[in-house]
Structure formats: structure tokens, C-alpha cells
Motif scaffolding. Sequence first.
Motif, short mmCIF file in Angstrom:
data_model
loop_
_atom_site.label_atom_id
_atom_site.label_comp_id
_atom_site.label_asym_id
_atom_site.label_seq_id
_atom_site.Cartn_x
_atom_site.Cartn_y
_atom_site.Cartn_z
N ASN A 493 -0.15 9.29 12.84
CA ASN A 493 1.04 9.34 11.63
C ASN A 493 1.53 11.06 11.75
OD1 ASN A 493 2.41 7.08 13.46
ND2 ASN A 493 0.92 5.74 11.93
N GLN A 494 1.87 10.71 10.73
CA GLN A 494 2.13 12.22 9.90
C GLN A 494 2.27 11.85 8.37
OE1 GLN A 494 6.26 14.28 10.28
NE2 GLN A 494 6.20 14.80 12.39
N VAL A 495 1.36 12.63 8.05
CA VAL A 495 1.63 12.53 5.99
C VAL A 495 2.82 13.27 5.78
CG1 VAL A 495 -0.30 12.24 4.26
CG2 VAL A 495 -1.45 12.13 5.86
N GLU A 496 3.58 12.23 5.48
CA GLU A 496 5.18 13.12 5.51
C GLU A 496 5.48 13.78 3.53
OE1 GLU A 496 6.96 9.99 6.91
OE2 GLU A 496 8.14 11.19 8.00
N SER A 497 3.98 14.78 2.86
CA SER A 497 5.00 14.97 1.84
C SER A 497 5.44 16.59 2.35
CB SER A 497 2.90 14.93 1.33
OG SER A 497 3.54 13.98 0.69
N VAL A 498 5.87 17.31 1.65
CA VAL A 498 6.16 18.48 1.37
C VAL A 498 5.36 19.45 0.30
CG1 VAL A 498 7.61 20.67 0.79
CG2 VAL A 498 8.17 18.71 2.37
N THR A 499 4.40 20.31 0.93
CA THR A 499 3.52 20.86 0.03
C THR A 499 3.15 22.59 0.31
OG1 THR A 499 1.29 20.31 2.16
CG2 THR A 499 1.67 18.66 0.39
N SER A 500 2.32 22.48 -0.33
CA SER A 500 2.20 24.20 0.41
C SER A 500 1.46 24.57 1.38
CB SER A 500 1.48 24.85 -1.35
OG SER A 500 0.14 24.47 -0.71
N ASN A 501 0.55 23.57 1.92
CA ASN A 501 -0.54 23.92 3.38
C ASN A 501 0.36 24.45 4.00
OD1 ASN A 501 -1.20 21.43 1.15
ND2 ASN A 501 -2.67 21.32 2.67
N PRO A 502 1.39 24.34 4.70
CA PRO A 502 2.04 24.74 5.92
C PRO A 502 2.47 26.65 5.39
CG PRO A 502 3.23 22.03 5.80
CD PRO A 502 2.34 23.32 4.04
N GLY A 503 2.20 27.20 4.17
CA GLY A 503 2.09 28.52 4.37
C GLY A 503 0.65 29.17 4.67
N HIS A 504 -0.03 28.46 4.77
CA HIS A 504 -1.29 28.74 4.75
C HIS A 504 -0.93 29.20 7.28
CE1 HIS A 504 -3.87 27.42 1.45
NE2 HIS A 504 -2.82 27.40 1.80
N CYS A 505 -0.18 27.89 7.42
CA CYS A 505 -0.05 28.00 9.19
C CYS A 505 0.94 29.29 9.01
CB CYS A 505 0.71 27.07 9.28
SG CYS A 505 0.25 25.20 9.24
N ASN A 559 -1.70 30.57 -3.03
CA ASN A 559 -1.09 31.08 -2.81
C ASN A 559 -0.31 32.65 -2.09
OD1 ASN A 559 1.67 30.93 -5.57
ND2 ASN A 559 0.23 29.23 -5.24
N SER A 560 -1.66 33.14 -2.49
CA SER A 560 -2.50 34.13 -1.86
C SER A 560 -1.69 34.14 -0.13
CB SER A 560 -3.77 34.83 -2.49
OG SER A 560 -4.49 34.46 -1.84
N LEU A 561 -2.40 33.18 -0.33
CA LEU A 561 -3.03 32.99 1.86
C LEU A 561 -1.16 32.78 2.19
CD1 LEU A 561 -6.08 30.69 2.66
CD2 LEU A 561 -5.93 32.64 2.47
N CYS A 562 -0.04 32.07 1.48
CA CYS A 562 1.24 32.54 1.71
C CYS A 562 1.89 32.92 1.56
CB CYS A 562 1.68 30.76 0.76
SG CYS A 562 0.75 29.32 0.57
#
Length: 697
Positions: A493-505, A559-562
Motif C-alpha cells: 500500500n502507498q504511504v500517502e505522505s507528501v515528502t521531499s523524497n520524490p525530489g531524489h527521484c 535539498n541538494s539532491l532535489c
Amino acid sequence: MNYRVIKEDDLFLLTDSSGNIHEGDEQGLGLFTKDTRFLSQFEVSVKNLEMILLSSNAAENYIGTIRLTNKEKVENGEIKVWRESIAMERKRFIAEGVLYETVSFRNHNVYPVELEIGIRVDADYKDMFEVRGYLDGQEGTHHPVETGKDRIRLSYTGSDNVERATIVTFSPQPKTISEKEAVYTFSLAPFGTAEIDISITPEIDRERPQTRDRSEAIRRLEESYRQWDAACTTVETDNETFNALVNRSKKDIRVLLTDVGYGQFPVAGLPIFAVPFGRDSLIAALQLFAINPDIAKGTLKTMAAYQGTRADPWRDEQPGKIMHEIRCGELANSGKIPFTPYYGTIDATPLFLVLAAEYYHWTGDEAFIGKLLPNIERALEWVDTYGDRDQDGYVEYFQESSKGIANQGWKDSGDSLVHKDGSLAKAPIALAEVQGYVYDAKIRLAAVFDRLGQPDKARGLRESAEKLKADFARDFWMQDEEFVAIALDHEKNQVESVTSNPGHCLWSGLLTEEQAQKVADRLLAPDMFSGWGIRTMSTKSTGYNPMSYHDGSVWPHDNSLCVMGLKRYGFHDHANRVIEGLIETSKHFEYDRLPELFCGYPKEEGYPIPYPVACSPQAWAAGTPLVFVKVILGLMPDVPAGIVRLSPSLPKGINRMVIKNLRVGNGSLDLLIQKYNDVHTTLKVLHNSTGLQVVTG
């Protein structure tokens, strides 16, 4: 900072602002090496005067200077010593495993002043895990204190049968030495001076570093810093804040460098994590390419040396896995903790692969990559076997060690993975950014294997990566939020928080163009971007707390990875807004230094709020401004292909940047970037000894 820290290689000193470690300290102060506190008390006092702090500075990291003066001394209504008439200075540095301190006094009175100086020392030899309150129960033996005319020797044999000792030497010879205190008496002539030299040497099983003449010791230390500066890229702009930030970062990285036998690499940070760290050291090395690519090689060799070889649940070890953290104190040596090393990290292995590929593309060092190839292949095998526990195509983690870490991504606090209903996600967990690292590693390494004459291996990596990208777009995309979920939990199941992690993607190139646009816009929306930086979690998410370690704070390295991701997808303005926010942030912290993290309160509240226990200096925070240099240049070398790509975009407040000694391949570049208006930026190559073609745009 309410502490002062200096470090060189594996030895660091942490004191209060006055330079002292008080008896019964509960703040974690001390002199540390090999995860052990070799000084738990270090107090220099003027027994017959009350001293007050004037200034306390350790801006150079390797040397600290503390100045004090006296309060007025009155006896029977008569002033015996005027206030601020005695100057006291403590100057200390660490060189080649020894702490040197000089304590000096100057009398500014027209009459002589008697001083009685006491120097008290003690050592509890606690393991760092005990000092930080994680574990207790020391079981070793403290030995009687040994004293001589000019020295004190404290010693302890631990439950690991290692004898640890601290040798404290004084010059000139003190008036008296009792069990743990040296006492001096001086009669300072009018405008006269006095000086005490102290050297403190840790000893392990009767082996200790050589104590040098202190002028020679400081000369050798300063020369090593000059060599570091000479090996690094020089960055000059018309923005003094940015210049100070970059120079601070270069100093901080230098003090965090350590060599355990395989070349220099950055430890995670001071004061708690001055040890080899898989994730932290790898990310910091990735951040450093535009400043000093040599560090990547030492980091890769170190990680390869400790690569997992067997399945050991106690240490969360598996064959091919890259370690998380090494500890070498009493608790690790005696088997009470699994950090010998400990392997409970899900991202270090794919990051190791990303760093190896980046090193190859930046340097073209095919010989080194050839030697590293067995480690690369074992790491790739781990990704597809042990890393993908249920063979669903995603790399996930699960804690097996009873004394290991539960959350094994970079957001490793217990509350960092929160469902929309407020419940915590359960493992096995597949983190969004980890899938990005895996995708990026396979795509980059496919080009390497092509170059090495292994096209079948390259083709297999590309096919695996493309399948991962398609599956990820389907399984991680939250339709309601139009954003990427931080993770999939144990039930997928998706962990449905909006976070900075997708910036790494974004950095990894895992997102589709449509997804990337939406993720980029959301990262800069008010709920995610505080004005100082991108928050770890949206203000609209259930778990948001601006004071939380991972659920609303701002981490510069994150932030640098984003920012690298935003640049990769062509969102130059988005990237520059984040850079601008963090440049402004640095002005509010001591030494123009970005801390490990700070609170997520909005910029409208006036200034960035410090997080209470952030490491400072910290490797990937120090690496962040150095990433900005790479991003501003739009720098993407491909040495095997014979090109260096540049796509410069200067943020607001910077209109001119001069880069010198930017090392790529076997040569270097000097560059001039100038901005004339919002749409007109020019690039001039001042020098190019790389033999590579510079491609712009």
C-alpha cells in the motif's frame, strides 16, 4: 552552537564555549578517538580569580582560540585586581593523533598579580553509545592514576581486553601534581606574561602517536590544509555570502576527512558521527565532484573493503551489501552492538553503484573501475536478490538485528513513515528514493559495461531499469495528490505522505516528464518550500511537525539532491529558488555554515529556527553548497565520450562566477560565467587542459 569542536583525522575534542569539560558532564563533551572518550574532564581554572568568557572561536576547525578575562577582585572593600586586567587565552589544535593546548596569561596592571592555576583531568573511557545515552553498563576496570613530575597517566582495561590510556604532559613542570590535577603559581610582573603547554595523547594497548614539537606539529597541519586547498576547485563570485558559504564548506569537508587505510573519505559529522558511514560518506563524495573528485575514489575503496560477504542477521549483513556504519569502541569489540560494521541501510548499496558510475564518467579512470568491477557486480547481485526480498522488482528493507535500525533509509527516525490516517508504516518497506537510486545505477552502469565490452550485461541492466521505471510510475503515483508516495508498505500500500523524497527521484531520472513537472511544482509550493528550503514533509500531511527530525524540518543535503533533480529535468528557475533560499539561510548560522538540519517554519517568521541537536559540521550539509556549484554550471562530464556538458544558470544575487582548477578527466577547466539580464547568460572557457570538447546548452 553551545559547544566548540576541533578535529583532525580520527581524534576530536568537544568542549563548552570556555574550552572546558566539566566533571560529571552530561552533554557528551570529551576527547574522542576510536569511539571512546579519552577525556571526560578537562578544566583549566584560575583559582584565585573569577574568569569570564570574551570570545570562543573554532572557525578553522583544526584550531580553536578561547579568550577570557577576570572579574574585579575585592578584599575588605579594596580592589586588589581591576576587572578585565588579566587576559587569558587558550589555543588548541590536533595534529597526528595528539591534542596540543597552550594556556597563556598577560597582566595589564601596573603592579604584579599572583595567579594560581589548576588543570584538572579525568577519563571515563565510555563508549560513544554510552556517552550519547543509547546503552549503558560499562564492565571494564579503571586502574590507579600514575603521576610523574610533569605528567598524569589515566588508564582503563575494557571488557574487550583493550587497555586504553590518556597521557597528559605539562610544560613547564607544575608546582604540584596530585592524582588528577596539576597546579601552577605565577607572579605576573606588571605587563608580564606566563604560559603553560599541555599535550594530551590517547594510547591504545601501549601504542600511541608521536608527540612533536608544537611549532613543527602546527606547521605540518597547516601545510596539509594548503595542499587540500590547492587540490580543490576555486570558486569566486560577486556574491560574498555565497563565496563565504563555499569556502566554509571546503574547510568543513577537509576536517571531516579520515583515512582508515584505503584513501581519504568524509565521515558523517561532528560530534556524534565521526565514523565511516555508508550512506552519508557516499552522498558527500557525490556532492564533491565539482570541487575534488579524488574523495570519491577513497570513498569507493573504503566501502568496497567492508562490503558484505555473508548472511549475518545480527549485523543485517548480506553478500554484496554496502555497510551502514562502523564502530570500534568497547561495545562493538565485545559484541554488545552489531556495528562491526553494521549493514542496516537500504540505500548505501545502490548509492555505491551510482558513485562508481559517476566516478567513471567524471574521470575516465577505466583501470580503477576494472579493479572495482567485482565489487560492482556483487552489489548489483545484492540489489536483485537480497535487496528485492519478495522479487516484486522493488528494493525494500526489513530489520533483522535485535539491536539494529528499524527504518533503514535516510529518514531513519521511528516516526518518519506516516500513513494519511496517522499510523506508522510497517516493514518490509520500499522507499521511493531507493528505487530511483537503483534505476540511476543501472542506467549509468549500462554505459560502463558497454565501454568495458560487455553489451549483454549492459542490455540486461537497461531492460531491468526501464521495467522499474514503468512499474514505479504505476505503483507509487498518488492520483489524489498528483505526487509520488514516499514508500510502499508491507502490504504494497502507498504511504500517502507528501515528502521531499520524490525530489531524489528527479535526481535519479526515474520520473516521467509529466510526473516530473508536477513533483517540481509541488516541491516549490508553499506547503513544501519554507522560503529557506524544501521541507522533509508537507505542512498539509498528517505527520507534519516543523520541529520534527524528519517530518517537517529542512535538511540542506536533501535539498541538494532535489536541486540536482530539478536541474536534470530542466527546471532551472525551481533549482535557483532553492539555492537562493539556502544561501540566505547560511547568513543566520555560525561561521556561515549550513547545519545538518533546521526547523521547517516559514521564512515569513523572520529567520531560520535551529534544530536543537544538529551536527555541525556535517558532511552532506557541507557538501550542499558544492552541489550548487555543479548545478549552477549545469556540469555533466562524460570523459569516456570525450565531452563536458555545461548549461549555466545563475541564481538571483549572483551575476558573475569564475571557476578555476575544475578537474575533469586528466586535466582542468577555468570558466567565466556572466549574467547580463534574466535571459542572457554567457559562458567563456578561460582554460582547458582536459582534451575534452566543451558542449553548451
